[in-house]
Design a protein around this motif. Structure first.
Motif, PDB file in Angstrom:
ATOM      1  N   ARG A  64       1.225  29.421  20.646  1.00 46.19           N
ATOM      2  CA  ARG A  64       1.795  30.532  20.042  1.00 46.19           C
ATOM      3  C   ARG A  64       2.322  30.163  18.793  1.00 46.19           C
ATOM      4  NH1 ARG A  64       6.094  35.293  21.051  1.00 46.19           N
ATOM      5  NH2 ARG A  64       4.591  37.152  20.273  1.00 46.19           N
ATOM      6  N   PHE A  65       1.874  30.764  17.596  1.00 51.40           N
ATOM      7  CA  PHE A  65       2.379  30.482  16.249  1.00 51.40           C
ATOM      8  C   PHE A  65       3.528  31.256  16.003  1.00 51.40           C
ATOM      9  CE2 PHE A  65      -1.909  28.722  15.998  1.00 51.40           C
ATOM     10  CZ  PHE A  65      -1.621  27.423  15.543  1.00 51.40           C
ATOM     11  N   LEU A  66       4.551  30.868  15.969  1.00 52.54           N
ATOM     12  CA  LEU A  66       6.138  31.320  15.454  1.00 52.54           C
ATOM     13  C   LEU A  66       6.257  31.106  14.158  1.00 52.54           C
ATOM     14  CD1 LEU A  66       7.653  30.043  18.965  1.00 52.54           C
ATOM     15  CD2 LEU A  66       7.390  32.501  18.362  1.00 52.54           C
ATOM     16  N   SER A  67       7.282  31.863  13.710  1.00 51.40           N
ATOM     17  CA  SER A  67       7.394  31.594  12.282  1.00 51.40           C
ATOM     18  C   SER A  67       8.214  30.190  11.968  1.00 51.40           C
ATOM     19  CB  SER A  67       8.346  32.694  11.680  1.00 51.40           C
ATOM     20  OG  SER A  67       9.654  32.958  12.221  1.00 51.40           O
ATOM     21  N   THR A  68       9.003  29.878  13.337  1.00 49.26           N
ATOM     22  CA  THR A  68       9.709  28.392  13.169  1.00 49.26           C
ATOM     23  C   THR A  68       8.701  27.246  13.371  1.00 49.26           C
ATOM     24  OG1 THR A  68      10.141  29.448  15.483  1.00 49.26           O
ATOM     25  CG2 THR A  68      11.999  29.334  13.817  1.00 49.26           C
ATOM     26  N   GLY A  69       7.430  27.568  13.708  1.00 52.51           N
ATOM     27  CA  GLY A  69       6.395  26.492  14.014  1.00 52.51           C
ATOM     28  C   GLY A  69       5.753  26.917  15.515  1.00 52.51           C
ATOM     29  N   ILE A 100       1.025  -1.105   0.125  1.00 49.21           N
ATOM     30  CA  ILE A 100      -0.111   0.019   0.180  1.00 49.21           C
ATOM     31  C   ILE A 100       0.988   1.279   0.012  1.00 49.21           C
ATOM     32  CG2 ILE A 100      -1.670   1.269   1.366  1.00 49.21           C
ATOM     33  CD1 ILE A 100      -2.794  -1.248   2.326  1.00 49.21           C
ATOM     34  N   GLU A 101       0.716   2.161  -1.113  1.00 52.06           N
ATOM     35  CA  GLU A 101       1.413   3.512  -1.104  1.00 52.06           C
ATOM     36  C   GLU A 101       0.985   4.398   0.160  1.00 52.06           C
ATOM     37  OE1 GLU A 101       3.649   5.068  -2.908  1.00 52.06           O
ATOM     38  OE2 GLU A 101       4.124   3.168  -3.953  1.00 52.06           O
ATOM     39  N   SER A 102       2.058   4.964   0.616  1.00 50.96           N
ATOM     40  CA  SER A 102       1.813   5.961   1.793  1.00 50.96           C
ATOM     41  C   SER A 102       2.328   7.402   1.115  1.00 50.96           C
ATOM     42  CB  SER A 102       2.373   5.756   2.857  1.00 50.96           C
ATOM     43  OG  SER A 102       1.986   6.708   3.865  1.00 50.96           O
ATOM     44  N   ARG A 103       1.668   8.381   0.895  1.00 55.60           N
ATOM     45  CA  ARG A 103       1.963   9.746   0.544  1.00 55.60           C
ATOM     46  C   ARG A 103       2.141  10.717   1.520  1.00 55.60           C
ATOM     47  NH1 ARG A 103       1.180   8.321  -5.098  1.00 55.60           N
ATOM     48  NH2 ARG A 103      -0.289   6.564  -5.198  1.00 55.60           N
ATOM     49  N   GLY A 104       2.932  11.745   1.317  1.00 56.88           N
ATOM     50  CA  GLY A 104       3.201  12.602   2.267  1.00 56.88           C
ATOM     51  C   GLY A 104       4.799  13.312   2.078  1.00 56.88           C
ATOM     52  N   TRP A 105       4.780  14.279   3.011  1.00 53.41           N
ATOM     53  CA  TRP A 105       6.275  14.552   3.207  1.00 53.41           C
ATOM     54  C   TRP A 105       6.863  14.980   4.664  1.00 53.41           C
ATOM     55  CZ3 TRP A 105       1.907  16.517   0.437  1.00 53.41           C
ATOM     56  CH2 TRP A 105       1.262  17.469   1.020  1.00 53.41           C
ATOM     57  N   GLN A 106       8.193  15.004   4.481  1.00 53.91           N
ATOM     58  CA  GLN A 106       8.606  15.529   6.049  1.00 53.91           C
ATOM     59  C   GLN A 106       8.664  17.177   6.269  1.00 53.91           C
ATOM     60  OE1 GLN A 106      10.495  13.416   7.955  1.00 53.91           O
ATOM     61  NE2 GLN A 106      10.061  11.617   6.668  1.00 53.91           N
ATOM     62  N   TYR A 107       8.241  17.412   7.020  1.00 56.04           N
ATOM     63  CA  TYR A 107       8.051  18.877   7.334  1.00 56.04           C
ATOM     64  C   TYR A 107       9.582  19.630   7.618  1.00 56.04           C
ATOM     65  CZ  TYR A 107       3.218  18.613   7.896  1.00 56.04           C
ATOM     66  OH  TYR A 107       1.595  18.523   7.489  1.00 56.04           O
ATOM     67  N   ASN A 108      10.491  18.743   7.505  1.00 58.07           N
ATOM     68  CA  ASN A 108      11.920  19.401   7.872  1.00 58.07           C
ATOM     69  C   ASN A 108      11.578  20.202   9.080  1.00 58.07           C
ATOM     70  OD1 ASN A 108      14.634  19.796   7.600  1.00 58.07           O
ATOM     71  ND2 ASN A 108      14.545  21.740   6.514  1.00 58.07           N
ATOM     72  N   THR A 109      11.100  19.591  10.149  1.00 62.13           N
ATOM     73  CA  THR A 109      10.693  20.598  11.209  1.00 62.13           C
ATOM     74  C   THR A 109      10.755  19.067  12.493  1.00 62.13           C
ATOM     75  OG1 THR A 109       9.220  21.789  10.066  1.00 62.13           O
ATOM     76  CG2 THR A 109       8.763  21.533  12.554  1.00 62.13           C
ATOM     77  N   PHE A 110      11.048  19.480  13.633  1.00 64.98           N
ATOM     78  CA  PHE A 110      11.053  18.636  14.815  1.00 64.98           C
ATOM     79  C   PHE A 110      10.161  19.161  15.913  1.00 64.98           C
ATOM     80  CE2 PHE A 110      14.927  17.484  12.903  1.00 64.98           C
ATOM     81  CZ  PHE A 110      15.058  16.290  12.900  1.00 64.98           C
ATOM     82  N   GLY A 111       9.320  18.131  16.337  1.00 65.85           N
ATOM     83  CA  GLY A 111       8.751  18.612  17.696  1.00 65.85           C
ATOM     84  C   GLY A 111       9.373  18.185  19.042  1.00 65.85           C
ATOM     85  N   VAL A 112       9.856  19.423  19.541  1.00 62.85           N
ATOM     86  CA  VAL A 112      10.635  19.560  20.821  1.00 62.85           C
ATOM     87  C   VAL A 112       9.527  19.347  22.034  1.00 62.85           C
ATOM     88  CG1 VAL A 112      12.431  20.325  22.230  1.00 62.85           C
ATOM     89  CG2 VAL A 112      12.552  20.404  19.924  1.00 62.85           C
ATOM     90  N   VAL A 113       9.772  18.244  22.916  1.00 63.19           N
ATOM     91  CA  VAL A 113       8.982  17.829  23.807  1.00 63.19           C
ATOM     92  C   VAL A 113       9.657  18.151  25.214  1.00 63.19           C
ATOM     93  CG1 VAL A 113       7.179  16.464  22.718  1.00 63.19           C
ATOM     94  CG2 VAL A 113       9.001  15.263  24.065  1.00 63.19           C
ATOM     95  N   SER A 141       9.912  23.283  15.699  1.00 63.79           N
ATOM     96  CA  SER A 141      11.155  23.889  15.597  1.00 63.79           C
ATOM     97  C   SER A 141      11.773  23.550  14.076  1.00 63.79           C
ATOM     98  CB  SER A 141      12.013  23.821  16.588  1.00 63.79           C
ATOM     99  OG  SER A 141      11.535  23.528  17.836  1.00 63.79           O
ATOM    100  N   THR A 142      12.609  24.398  13.633  1.00 59.78           N
ATOM    101  CA  THR A 142      13.284  23.956  12.544  1.00 59.78           C
ATOM    102  C   THR A 142      14.567  22.959  13.152  1.00 59.78           C
ATOM    103  OG1 THR A 142      14.822  25.977  13.140  1.00 59.78           O
ATOM    104  CG2 THR A 142      13.120  26.342  11.466  1.00 59.78           C
ATOM    105  N   PRO A 143      15.164  22.484  12.286  1.00 55.47           N
ATOM    106  CA  PRO A 143      16.141  21.281  12.785  1.00 55.47           C
ATOM    107  C   PRO A 143      17.312  22.159  13.615  1.00 55.47           C
ATOM    108  CG  PRO A 143      15.783  20.927  10.502  1.00 55.47           C
ATOM    109  CD  PRO A 143      15.113  22.008  10.805  1.00 55.47           C
ATOM    110  N   GLU A 144      17.726  23.288  13.169  1.00 51.29           N
ATOM    111  CA  GLU A 144      18.752  24.080  14.051  1.00 51.29           C
ATOM    112  C   GLU A 144      18.260  24.708  15.330  1.00 51.29           C
ATOM    113  OE1 GLU A 144      17.602  25.018  10.911  1.00 51.29           O
ATOM    114  OE2 GLU A 144      19.051  23.897   9.694  1.00 51.29           O
ATOM    115  N   LEU A 145      16.856  25.109  15.183  1.00 51.73           N
ATOM    116  CA  LEU A 145      16.471  25.667  16.487  1.00 51.73           C
ATOM    117  C   LEU A 145      16.213  24.386  17.627  1.00 51.73           C
ATOM    118  CD1 LEU A 145      15.154  27.600  18.538  1.00 51.73           C
ATOM    119  CD2 LEU A 145      13.017  27.415  17.285  1.00 51.73           C
TER     120      LEU A 145
END
Ligand SMILES: Cc1cc2nc3c(=O)[nH]c(=O)nc-3n(C[C@H](O)[C@H](O)[C@H](O)COP(=O)(O)OP(=O)(O)OC[C@H]3O[C@@H](n4cnc5c(N)ncnc54)[C@H](O)[C@@H]3O)c2cc1C
Length: 492
Positions: free
Chosen positions: A264-269, A234-247, A287-291
């Motif tokens: 709060r919506f920041l430009s980094t997520g 079964i095909e799965s479609r989508g994309w990575q957000y190039n973003t991490f959820g830091v918990v 966050s972005t990978p760097e942040l």
């Protein structure tokens, strides 16, 4: 562990004596995460399906999760989810595990305040639970609390005849006996020829403990990289957000009786602070990978102040603070930089309109998870059904991933019940079709909404920033619109 604590041993009437022949089961579930354990417990707690011979296979050790029921430990664990009233109702009325939840570790909340960092006035929308039947928008619960309550329910059901849980056991290979080259690659003795060919199309699972199991229905609750989905092609479609959820698990300056979830919506997520009991809270900081690297390495004495800053200060100030901390994560001058900026605000307004101050981050609670969107083209193929993250993964900004898995379990249960009532083979697509027909479209709609929200809020392109500020202000003025949105979210 083969879950001896559940008193469950492998006792299968259909077990074929030959040591080479695979054990036969009605249902095999791969994955002991929230979705897999919910599915197994729902099957065993239902009069129409409880007779089915079921095995759940989980690669990791479930012992610690099971131990949580008797010894939950003092501090919160860092994997926490927001459960909708609909999921809670399902756990109460159908799965039956809610009575085994540690209720002193559940926090209901009745407001969500979401606001935009790039709008000069922090345009905001304030949702409250008045439109819901339960009076709560959602409840915060640790994943381990949910999983442990499911294991406890299974223990109490005490179905030693037809329930097997194999943890610390990996599914290494899934074989389709109908494959043309089966004779070349596998010993035909492994297929139960005594079963009158009835099971010749049942998948065979090869396990790391050396066992093989052949199953009428394979349920893939095996997460994003789902081996079951790959087996079913079964095909799965989508994309990575190039973003991490830091918990992280944090402490607030005191218990917040307002029971509000903040985002709060920041430009980094988006950065969310969600309440737990007493003075505890949890954050999910997309966050972005760097942040995300900066957030993980920032000194633990500085980190709480950085969260406070990120909930209030302008983006340009935040970028400056991130730069300092990237260069030196132990740079305590950052504290002064934050203090004089926050001191410029009216303190009473800060207290009334923003989250309480964060004072501490718990040791070892910071972790990051890659965020992605994925959706399988379908959730079924002959003898296979996918549930939970194996079928879809979603950005956590609306806290829906685990809830979608609960809804999958509810729809799949309905399909199986109806199939059994009609005397059909539960592995056939005739039975499974109604599952995908009911579950797929609403999941697809939610995936789309969360994806658009993420994209609209993570841009700093001025026309969109202006429009969304206008949108947030307008929605905030329209109680009827907010009520409809709350009803949709809480009834998922
Ligand atoms: C930062 C963050 C915040 C989130 N917040 C929320 C929220 O607020 N609300 C919400 O509803 N959801 C939330 N989610 C999503 C939620 O956590 C997931 O959707 C949910 O945990 C997925 O459960 P699952 O059982 O489908 O998959 P998983 O938990 O991934 O379980 C899959 C299991 O399969 C096992 N497995 C895989 N392959 C094999 C194999 N070959 N053999 C044996 N076992 C195997 C794995 O060991 C694993 O235990 C969040 C997610 C993230 C990352």
């Amino acid at each position: 562990m083969s879950l001896r604590f559940l008193g469950i041993r492998r006792t299968l009437a259909t077990y074929v004596a030959s040591s080479a022949a695979p054990k036969l089961q009605d249902v095999v579930i791969i994955g002991g995460g929230p979705a897999g354990l919910s599915m197994l417990t729902a099957l065993k707690n239902n009069q129409k399906t409880k007779h089915l011979k079921c095995t759940l296979i989980e690669a990791s050790d479930l012992g610690k999760i099971h131990g949580f029921y008797d010894n939950p430990g003092e501090e919160y664990t860092n994997r926490v989810v927001s459960l909708t009233p609909k999921s809670i109702d399902f756990m109460q009325s159908k799965i039956g595990n809610w009575e085994f939840i540690k209720h002193d570790r559940i926090k209901f909340y009745d407001r969500i305040v979401a606001y935009d960092a790039q709008d000069s006035d922090n345009a905001r929308v304030d949702f409250n639970a008045s439109a819901t039947e339960t009076g709560a928008l959602a409840a915060m619960a640790e994943n381990i609390n949910i999983q442990s309550s499911l294991l406890k329910k299974l223990e109490v059901l005490n179905d030693t005849e037809s329930t097997t849980i194999l943890d610390k056991t990996k599914v290494e290979e899934i074989i389709n006996p109908n494959q043309q080259n089966i004779e070349e690659t596998h010993d035909l003795n492994e297929i139960d020829l005594n079963a009158g060919n009835a099971n010749l199309d049942w998948p065979i699972l090869k396990l790391s403990n050396g066992e093989s199991i052949q199953t009428r229905l394979l349920i893939g609750a095996d997460g994003y990289n789902s081996p079951a989905r790959k087996f079913a092609r079964i095909e799965s479609r989508g994309w990575q957000y190039n973003t991490f959820g830091v918990v992280a698990t944090i402490k607030l300056e005191y218990e917040d009786y307002r029971s509000i979830g903040w985002q709060r919506f920041l430009s980094t997520g988006p950065l969310a602070i969600l309440p737990l009991t007493e003075d505890n809270a949890t954050i999910v900081w997309s966050s972005t990978p760097e942040l995300s690297q900066i957030l993980l390495k920032t000194n633990k004495e500085i980190f709480p102040h950085l969260v406070n800053a990120a909930m209030v200060l302008d983006e340009v100030d935040l970028q400056y603070l991130y730069k300092l901390l990237d260069y030196n994560p132990d740079d305590f001058t950052v504290l002064d930089e934050i203090k004089w900026r926050l001191d410029k605000f009216d303190q009473q307004k800060l207290e009334e309109n923003y989250p309480l101050k964060v004072t501490e981050v718990l040791d070892g609670s910071r972790a990051r998870f890659p965020l992605k969107l994925s959706h399988a083209d379908t959730y079924i193929s002959p003898r296979v059904a996918l549930i939970g993250d194996a079928a879809h993964t979603i950005h956590p900004l609306a806290g829906q991933g685990l809830n979608m898995g609960q809804s999958d379990v509810a729809f799949l249960m309905a399909a199986l019940e109806s199939g059994i009532e009609r005397g059909l083979d539960i592995g056939s697509t005739l039975v499974l079709d109604s599952y995908v027909a009911n579950a797929w479209p609403s999941n697809h709609m939610l995936l789309g909404i969360c994806d658009k929200l993420h994209k609209v809020f993570s841009t700093d392109y001025y026309p969109i920033v202006a429009l969304r500020g206008l949108g947030l202000r307008s929605i905030n003025l329209l109680d009827s619109v907010k009520d409809v949105m709350v009803k949709i979210i809480s009834s998922r």
